[in-house]
Design a protein around this motif. Structure first.
Motif, PDB file in Angstrom:
ATOM      1  N   SER A 112      50.150  41.407  55.110  1.00 42.72           N
ATOM      2  CA  SER A 112      50.648  41.396  56.564  1.00 42.72           C
ATOM      3  C   SER A 112      51.647  42.778  56.655  1.00 42.72           C
ATOM      4  O   SER A 112      51.681  43.176  57.663  1.00 42.72           O
ATOM      5  CB  SER A 112      51.554  40.326  56.740  1.00 42.72           C
ATOM      6  N   HIS A 113      52.022  43.248  55.231  1.00 43.57           N
ATOM      7  CA  HIS A 113      52.774  44.691  55.276  1.00 43.57           C
ATOM      8  C   HIS A 113      51.832  45.824  55.138  1.00 43.57           C
ATOM      9  O   HIS A 113      52.156  46.897  54.761  1.00 43.57           O
ATOM     10  CB  HIS A 113      53.719  44.224  54.155  1.00 43.57           C
ATOM     11  N   GLY A 114      50.402  45.516  55.184  1.00 43.07           N
ATOM     12  CA  GLY A 114      49.618  46.492  55.008  1.00 43.07           C
ATOM     13  C   GLY A 114      48.643  47.162  53.718  1.00 43.07           C
ATOM     14  O   GLY A 114      48.055  47.696  53.789  1.00 43.07           O
ATOM     15  N   TYR A 115      48.972  45.891  52.832  1.00 42.72           N
ATOM     16  CA  TYR A 115      48.024  46.062  51.792  1.00 42.72           C
ATOM     17  C   TYR A 115      46.912  45.293  51.662  1.00 42.72           C
ATOM     18  O   TYR A 115      46.764  44.479  52.221  1.00 42.72           O
ATOM     19  CB  TYR A 115      49.222  45.595  50.652  1.00 42.72           C
ATOM     20  N   VAL A 116      45.935  45.882  50.854  1.00 47.32           N
ATOM     21  CA  VAL A 116      44.561  45.169  50.505  1.00 47.32           C
ATOM     22  C   VAL A 116      45.055  44.475  49.123  1.00 47.32           C
ATOM     23  O   VAL A 116      45.385  45.188  48.049  1.00 47.32           O
ATOM     24  CB  VAL A 116      43.558  46.018  50.508  1.00 47.32           C
ATOM     25  N   VAL A 117      44.986  43.231  49.017  1.00 52.49           N
ATOM     26  CA  VAL A 117      45.304  42.708  47.725  1.00 52.49           C
ATOM     27  C   VAL A 117      44.121  41.956  47.087  1.00 52.49           C
ATOM     28  O   VAL A 117      43.425  41.090  47.820  1.00 52.49           O
ATOM     29  CB  VAL A 117      46.261  41.590  48.001  1.00 52.49           C
ATOM     30  N   VAL A 118      43.737  42.263  45.936  1.00 49.57           N
ATOM     31  CA  VAL A 118      42.668  41.724  45.129  1.00 49.57           C
ATOM     32  C   VAL A 118      43.166  40.679  44.279  1.00 49.57           C
ATOM     33  O   VAL A 118      43.895  41.132  43.257  1.00 49.57           O
ATOM     34  CB  VAL A 118      41.806  42.674  44.721  1.00 49.57           C
ATOM     35  N   SER A 119      42.657  39.414  44.346  1.00 52.44           N
ATOM     36  CA  SER A 119      43.132  38.571  43.136  1.00 52.44           C
ATOM     37  C   SER A 119      41.978  37.752  42.484  1.00 52.44           C
ATOM     38  O   SER A 119      41.197  37.305  43.155  1.00 52.44           O
ATOM     39  CB  SER A 119      44.113  37.444  43.985  1.00 52.44           C
ATOM     40  N   PRO A 120      41.761  38.300  41.427  1.00 51.93           N
ATOM     41  CA  PRO A 120      40.293  37.640  40.560  1.00 51.93           C
ATOM     42  C   PRO A 120      40.766  36.221  39.924  1.00 51.93           C
ATOM     43  O   PRO A 120      41.916  35.970  39.519  1.00 51.93           O
ATOM     44  CB  PRO A 120      40.099  38.594  39.433  1.00 51.93           C
ATOM     45  N   ASP A 121      39.618  35.628  39.920  1.00 50.83           N
ATOM     46  CA  ASP A 121      39.461  34.340  38.860  1.00 50.83           C
ATOM     47  C   ASP A 121      39.128  35.181  37.580  1.00 50.83           C
ATOM     48  O   ASP A 121      38.181  35.669  37.206  1.00 50.83           O
ATOM     49  CB  ASP A 121      38.492  33.376  39.247  1.00 50.83           C
ATOM     50  N   VAL A 122      40.274  35.018  36.675  1.00 49.72           N
ATOM     51  CA  VAL A 122      40.111  35.717  35.082  1.00 49.72           C
ATOM     52  C   VAL A 122      39.116  34.782  34.417  1.00 49.72           C
ATOM     53  O   VAL A 122      39.613  33.806  33.872  1.00 49.72           O
ATOM     54  CB  VAL A 122      41.351  36.052  34.720  1.00 49.72           C
ATOM     55  N   VAL A 123      37.835  34.982  34.474  1.00 50.91           N
ATOM     56  CA  VAL A 123      37.019  34.123  33.868  1.00 50.91           C
ATOM     57  C   VAL A 123      37.413  33.989  32.186  1.00 50.91           C
ATOM     58  O   VAL A 123      37.549  34.941  31.442  1.00 50.91           O
ATOM     59  CB  VAL A 123      35.474  34.464  33.768  1.00 50.91           C
ATOM     60  N   GLY A 124      37.366  32.749  31.765  1.00 50.85           N
ATOM     61  CA  GLY A 124      37.978  32.345  30.567  1.00 50.85           C
ATOM     62  C   GLY A 124      39.427  31.896  30.525  1.00 50.85           C
ATOM     63  O   GLY A 124      39.777  31.170  29.431  1.00 50.85           O
ATOM     64  N   SER A 125      40.132  32.095  31.580  1.00 50.38           N
ATOM     65  CA  SER A 125      41.379  32.024  31.444  1.00 50.38           C
ATOM     66  C   SER A 125      42.072  31.109  32.651  1.00 50.38           C
ATOM     67  O   SER A 125      42.937  30.949  33.040  1.00 50.38           O
ATOM     68  CB  SER A 125      42.371  33.317  31.640  1.00 50.38           C
ATOM     69  N   THR A 126      40.989  30.741  33.619  1.00 50.73           N
ATOM     70  CA  THR A 126      41.089  30.007  34.620  1.00 50.73           C
ATOM     71  C   THR A 126      41.626  28.444  34.273  1.00 50.73           C
ATOM     72  O   THR A 126      41.251  27.990  32.944  1.00 50.73           O
ATOM     73  CB  THR A 126      39.912  29.739  35.771  1.00 50.73           C
TER      74      THR A 126
END
Length: 393
Positions: A112-126
């Motif tokens: 909402s403040h103008g950023y593109v935020v990418v959040s991964p499922d860190v495979v092996g660590s979910t």
């Protein structure tokens, strides 16, 4: 208008999911992407009728019932605000036994403040990956005292996760800059626990990372720190950039106690670094559902105490240290604090916002105390690394 990082930003928020494959490693990461949406979505991201919903990470795909489904304040597959614009990129990386949507309160706020935020499922660590690992390790015994498992299994497990996380960061930035309307430099990284550890190593593994916010980061001394696990052996502090650093911590962190995070904070190479400590908070005061997270933390520690009674890690001690939620700060105050502090840090150091620069130069404890939030701050603010501490009264 007065700068205020605690309130929702000017942009409506969209959310998309994707699968990104690193062909060199044959590794596919599911990702959640929050972004500024087109103005014709205005208000929809704050209207429950338009909210996206999803199954939490502890429920296997396709097995959720209606009671499991949770909302996030974003519109699924909304149109982008301006597909030709280059927005600043932030990676939001979950912790051990986490999942990509564990901190939507922060991802949506930053978008909402103008950023593109990418959040991964860190495979092996979910959550599901870790649960499968622990289930495979756990013997079919009636008494935990009879367990004779191998601690090396856990160390190897953590080492593999740490090594993958270090390689995931450049891959995620490469893919984001190739496929999303983001600028190819000035990237921010944040995350909690193992995600905090990932935030610390990020400036060492990619020179495009120029500001970080490690939250309750792993890597320091703790009851579960073992010299052979990945938290310790793979921690990298040879940063490419002098990345301004904001460490967010909890004063009653039962898993990664404050003494270890303080020592880790002191070791960070940034000349501009600040640590804000939230009073009456535990290790899971950095996720959406803090009440559920606190109950899970005790169950998780007890499970590992039974599985590894003789180490690695003093899990019985951790289990005893987890306090019930009624003794701790309410989750809404924690989330408000983190939304404001993380946004201001990135606005100041990634977006070069004058209001944010003025904000981060003020006393954060007084700012948070005005919102009923009790914190204290430790700060290295000059090239001489002089230390200042302050607390609102």
């Amino acid at each position: 208008m007065t700068y205020d990082p605690f309130t929702r930003g000017a942009h409506p928020v969209g959310v998309r999911s994707d699968l990104w494959t690193d062909t060199e490693r044959q590794r596919t990461l599911p990702v959640e992407i929050w972004y500024p949406a087109h103005d014709h979505h205005r208000g929809h991201d704050l209207d429950p009728e338009h909210w996206d919903t999803f199954s939490p990470g502890w429920v296997a795909e396709g097995q959720a019932n209606p009671a499991d489904v949770v909302p996030q304040t974003a519109v699924r597959n909304a149109d982008w605000a301006d597909p030709s614009a280059e927005h600043p990129l932030i990676l939001l990386i979950h912790g051990y036994a986490g999942f990509r949507r564990e901190a939507t309160f922060l991802g949506t706020h930053l978008a909402s403040h103008g950023y593109v935020v990418v959040s991964p499922d860190v495979v092996g660590s979910t959550f599901l990956d870790v649960n499968a690992f622990l289930t495979a390790e756990e013997p079919s015994l009636t008494s935990p005292a009879e367990h004779d498992g191998e601690p090396d299994d856990d160390n190897d497990h953590l080492l593999t996760i740490a090594q993958n996380r270090k390689k995931d960061i450049p891959f995620l930035i490469d893919t984001a800059t190739a496929t999303l309307p983001v600028r190819p430099h000035g990237v921010g990284v944040t995350g909690a626990s193992f995600g905090g550890w990932s935030s610390i190593v990020a400036p060492a593994v990619d020179d495009r990372v120029t500001a970080v916010v490690p939250m309750c980061p792993a890597g320091g001394d703790s009851p579960v720190a073992d010299p052979d696990n990945g938290f310790v052996t793979e921690l990298a502090l040879d940063w490419h950039n002098d990345a301004p650093t904001l460490v967010l911590a909890a004063d009653r962190d039962s898993l990664l106690p404050l003494y270890g995070q303080l020592a880790l904070f002191r070791s960070l190479p940034a000349t501009r670094k600040r640590m804000v400590v939230l009073a009456r908070a535990d290790h899971n005061h950095f996720v959406d559902d803090i009440d559920t997270g606190q109950a899970w933390l005790k169950e998780f520690a007890e499970q590992l105490a039974a599985l590894f009674p003789d180490g690695p890690g003093d899990w019985p001690r951790v289990a005893r240290s987890v306090e019930p939620m009624e003794r701790l700060v309410p989750g809404d105050k924690a989330k408000l604090a983190w939304q404001g502090m993380v946004t201001a840090h990135f606005d100041a150091h990634l977006s070069d916002d004058p209001g944010a620069k003025a904000f981060v130069s003020t006393d954060p404890d007084a700012v948070l105390a005005a919102r009923g939030i009790d914190t204290y701050t430790i700060e290295f603010g000059s090239p001489s690394s002089a230390v200042t501490t302050h607390r609102a009264r």
